[in-house]
Design an enzyme around this catalytic site. Structure first.
Site, mmCIF file in Angstrom:
data_model
loop_
_atom_site.group_PDB
_atom_site.id
_atom_site.type_symbol
_atom_site.label_atom_id
_atom_site.label_comp_id
_atom_site.label_asym_id
_atom_site.label_seq_id
_atom_site.Cartn_x
_atom_site.Cartn_y
_atom_site.Cartn_z
ATOM 1 N N LYS A 52 -42.279 -18.462 33.189
ATOM 2 C CA LYS A 52 -41.173 -19.029 32.541
ATOM 3 C C LYS A 52 -41.663 -20.234 31.837
ATOM 4 O O LYS A 52 -41.317 -20.494 30.618
ATOM 5 C CB LYS A 52 -40.271 -19.659 33.583
ATOM 6 C CG LYS A 52 -39.468 -18.698 34.368
ATOM 7 C CD LYS A 52 -38.793 -19.470 35.658
ATOM 8 C CE LYS A 52 -37.972 -18.311 36.371
ATOM 9 N NZ LYS A 52 -37.847 -18.634 37.782
ATOM 10 N N GLN B 116 -36.439 -23.120 41.708
ATOM 11 C CA GLN B 116 -36.758 -21.615 42.135
ATOM 12 C C GLN B 116 -36.222 -21.469 43.553
ATOM 13 O O GLN B 116 -36.622 -22.151 44.630
ATOM 14 C CB GLN B 116 -38.226 -21.445 42.099
ATOM 15 C CG GLN B 116 -39.009 -20.119 42.248
ATOM 16 C CD GLN B 116 -38.365 -19.095 41.262
ATOM 17 O OE1 GLN B 116 -38.076 -19.523 40.236
ATOM 18 N NE2 GLN B 116 -37.969 -17.766 41.878
ATOM 19 N N ASP C 132 -29.122 -21.568 35.637
ATOM 20 C CA ASP C 132 -29.308 -20.293 36.613
ATOM 21 C C ASP C 132 -27.746 -19.885 36.974
ATOM 22 O O ASP C 132 -27.544 -18.805 37.469
ATOM 23 C CB ASP C 132 -29.824 -20.800 37.957
ATOM 24 C CG ASP C 132 -31.222 -20.161 38.224
ATOM 25 O OD1 ASP C 132 -31.647 -19.231 37.662
ATOM 26 O OD2 ASP C 132 -31.944 -20.816 39.115
#
Ligand code: GUN
Length: 298
Positions: A55, A99, A122
């Protein structure tokens, strides 16, 4: 019957990342905004570490600012919430991603709820989930959004198609259902308690597998000509490659489904690369909204 078309997620993701990079360049030339993404990783799960590294690399390649916070496995909830508070207040950060999964001592829902809704790239904050289901301006979860982009590329208009999703997670199954419904599909969500699962799968024009069980969905569960999207990434032993070797497989028995489907995403190289590309896209969208710029053409 001829083999199914192999949907090349890697190439598709490269194209999207190039378009994101071009939008970033335009935004930087027309304003003083450089979109910024912060990724937070708690613990040292090896798969998560690889994702986080990828990422960061791809964020920088697209011309954006990337920051990474790695915290030890024993981090307590208050410390993580304090970091999120700082990132919420940092105007150079437009997207925040924590995460998952988080260690047991940390309440995942509490952490997700602490992220500024407009920085929630997200799309996991309850407010973004609510906006998604009610047709509002949501930031949309990256993996399902990537699946929709590939489906539209493959099929064009999705309206009226019968879509079956196997898996009911907050990360994939449920948001995938919302997005397919918004595209006017007829949607079923199946799971481990579903009766006659094989039959339900055979009804699908669009079959999305997101259960996390290696090669669970067999070729004869697939309707001839269906489009199969395999979200699973499972590492299994591969003694044929040598002792101790492993390989990645999806939730679909690929070689079998290839004989029956109209098109199918491989693992690796299907859905996976699209997820990060969509994260970059969401970060640019978030940066534009936070700075009063028009939504980018992405
Ligand atoms: N873990 C597995 N998939 C995801 C994802 O899309 N976002 C985050 N934050 N964590 C994940």
């Amino acid at each position: 019957m001829a083999d199914a078309k192999r949907i090349d997620g890697k190439a598709f993701a490269e194209g999207l990342r190039e378009r994101v990079g071009a939008e970033v360049a335009r935004i930087k030339s027309e304003s003083d905004v450089t979109p910024g993404l912060a990724v937070v990783l708690v613990g040292e799960d090896p798969a998560s570490s690889v994702y986080v590294r990828n990422k960061a690399k791809q964020t920088e390649e697209a011309g954006m600012k990337s920051i990474e916070h790695r915290m030890p496995m024993e981090t307590n909830e208050a410390d993580l919430l304090a970091l999120i508070g700082e990132l919420n207040g940092d105007a150079s950060i437009n997207g925040i991603l924590v995460q998952l999964p988080l260690p047991d001592q940390i309440d995942e829902q509490k952490v997700l709820a602490a992220i500024d809704v407009e920085k929630d790239v997200d799309g996991f904050h309850v407010e973004n989930v609510g906006r998604l289901w009610t047709g509002g301006d949501a930031l949309v979860p990256c993996t399902p959004f990537g699946c929709i982009l590939m489906l539209k590329e493959e099929l064009g208009d999705l309206s009226g198609q019968r879509a079956v999703i196997v898996g009911r997670s907050n990360i994939v199954g449920k948001p995938m259902a919302a997005l397919l419904l918004a595209e006017s599909c007829t949607v079923s969500i199946c799971h481990s308690r579903t009766h006659d699962l094989e039959e339900r799968c055979r009804e699908a024009d669009i079959l999305v597998a997101a259960v996390g069980r290696p090669e669970m969905i067999r070729g004869d569960w697939v309707k001839p000509g269906a489009v199969v999207i395999d979200v699973g990434i499972n590492r299994i032993d591969a003694p044929e490659k040598g002792e101790g070797k492993t390989r990645l497989v999806g939730d679909v028995a690929y070689d079998e489904a290839l004989q029956v489907a109209g098109a199918i995403t491989p693992v690796p190289g299907g859905v996976g690369p699209m997820t990060i590309a969509c994260l970059l896209r969401n970060t640019v969208v978030a940066a534009c909204r936070q700075n009063g710029l028009n939504d980018p053409a992405l």
